[in-house]
Design a protein around this motif. Structure first.
Motif, PDB file in Angstrom:
ATOM      1  N   GLY A  26       0.829  -1.188   0.000  1.00  0.00           N
ATOM      2  CA  GLY A  26       0.000   0.000   0.000  1.00  0.00           C
ATOM      3  C   GLY A  26       0.867   1.243   0.000  1.00  0.00           C
ATOM      4  O   GLY A  26       2.081   1.155  -0.207  1.00  0.00           O
ATOM      5  N   SER A  27       0.245   2.370   0.226  1.00  0.00           N
ATOM      6  CA  SER A  27       0.983   3.619   0.195  1.00  0.00           C
ATOM      7  C   SER A  27       1.984   3.692   1.350  1.00  0.00           C
ATOM      8  O   SER A  27       1.625   3.504   2.513  1.00  0.00           O
ATOM      9  CB  SER A  27       0.032   4.807   0.301  1.00  0.00           C
ATOM     10  N   LEU A  29       3.284   6.323   2.336  1.00  0.00           N
ATOM     11  CA  LEU A  29       3.067   7.574   3.055  1.00  0.00           C
ATOM     12  C   LEU A  29       2.323   7.342   4.368  1.00  0.00           C
ATOM     13  O   LEU A  29       2.305   8.213   5.228  1.00  0.00           O
ATOM     14  CB  LEU A  29       2.285   8.549   2.163  1.00  0.00           C
ATOM     15  N   SER A  30       1.713   6.163   4.505  1.00  0.00           N
ATOM     16  CA  SER A  30       1.009   5.860   5.746  1.00  0.00           C
ATOM     17  C   SER A  30       1.951   5.436   6.866  1.00  0.00           C
ATOM     18  O   SER A  30       1.529   5.321   8.019  1.00  0.00           O
ATOM     19  CB  SER A  30      -0.015   4.747   5.500  1.00  0.00           C
ATOM     20  N   TRP A  53       8.712   9.725   7.063  1.00  0.00           N
ATOM     21  CA  TRP A  53       7.823  10.127   5.984  1.00  0.00           C
ATOM     22  C   TRP A  53       8.159  11.523   5.481  1.00  0.00           C
ATOM     23  O   TRP A  53       7.818  11.886   4.358  1.00  0.00           O
ATOM     24  CB  TRP A  53       6.362  10.041   6.446  1.00  0.00           C
ATOM     25  N   ASN A  73       7.722   7.517  -3.349  1.00  0.00           N
ATOM     26  CA  ASN A  73       6.344   7.413  -2.876  1.00  0.00           C
ATOM     27  C   ASN A  73       5.393   6.950  -3.982  1.00  0.00           C
ATOM     28  O   ASN A  73       4.420   6.238  -3.705  1.00  0.00           O
ATOM     29  CB  ASN A  73       5.885   8.751  -2.310  1.00  0.00           C
ATOM     30  N   ASN A  76       5.700   3.299  -4.099  1.00  0.00           N
ATOM     31  CA  ASN A  76       5.553   2.637  -2.795  1.00  0.00           C
ATOM     32  C   ASN A  76       6.755   1.750  -2.493  1.00  0.00           C
ATOM     33  O   ASN A  76       6.606   0.604  -2.014  1.00  0.00           O
ATOM     34  CB  ASN A  76       4.258   1.826  -2.736  1.00  0.00           C
TER      35      ASN A  76
END
Length: 121
Positions: A26-27, A29-30, A53, A73, A76
C-alpha cells in the motif's frame, strides 16, 4: 494486511555495490518510518538505515558514507543503495515499516521476509 517484499540481494565481491528494494502493498506515506535492518548468523538484528515520511534519514555508524536509503512514494518502494561493500556487511537484510496507531495507542510494525546479501573478500 501490509506486505513488504524485498529484492536485490545477492553475492558480490568486496568493494562492489548492490541496491535493495522494498515494495509495499500500500501507500508508504502511511508509514511514519521505513528502514532496513540486518542480521548476521548468531547475531541480533540491527538497524542499518531508516527514513521518515518527511525524508529524514538515519544510518548506523558502520555504513555511513557507503549506504544510502531513499524512497519513491509513487512506487511505494524504499531502496537501500549499498556501495563499497565489505565482508562484514554479509547478512540477511530485512525491510521494516512502522505505522502509528490512532489516539497514541502505540504503533504497528511490519517486516519483510528478508533478502540475503553476501560479500566475498
Amino acid at each position: 494486511q501490509v506486505q513488504l517484499v524485498e529484492s536485490g540481494g545477492g553475492l558480490v565481491q568486496a568493494g562492489g555495490a548492490l541496491r535493495l528494494s522494498c515494495a509495499a502493498s500500500g501507500s508508504i506515506l502511511s508509514f511514519n518510518t521505513m528502514g532496513w535492518y540486518r542480521q548476521a548468523p548468531g547475531k541480533q538484528r540491527d538497524l542499518v538505515a531508516a527514513i521518515t515520511w518527511t525524508g529524514t534519514t538515519n544510518y548506523a555508524d558502520s555504513v555511513k558514507g557507503r549506504f544510502t536509503i531513499s524512497r519513491d512514494n509513487a512506487k511505494n518502494t524504499v531502496y537501500l543503495q549499498m556501495n563499497s561493500l565489505k565482508p562484514e556487511d554479509t547478512a540477511v537484510y530485512y525491510c521494516n515499516a512502522n505505522r502509528a496507531r490512532a489516539y497514541g495507542l502505540g504503533q504497528d510494525v511490519y517486516w519483510g521476509q528478508g533478502t540475503q546479501v553476501s560479500v566475498s573478500s
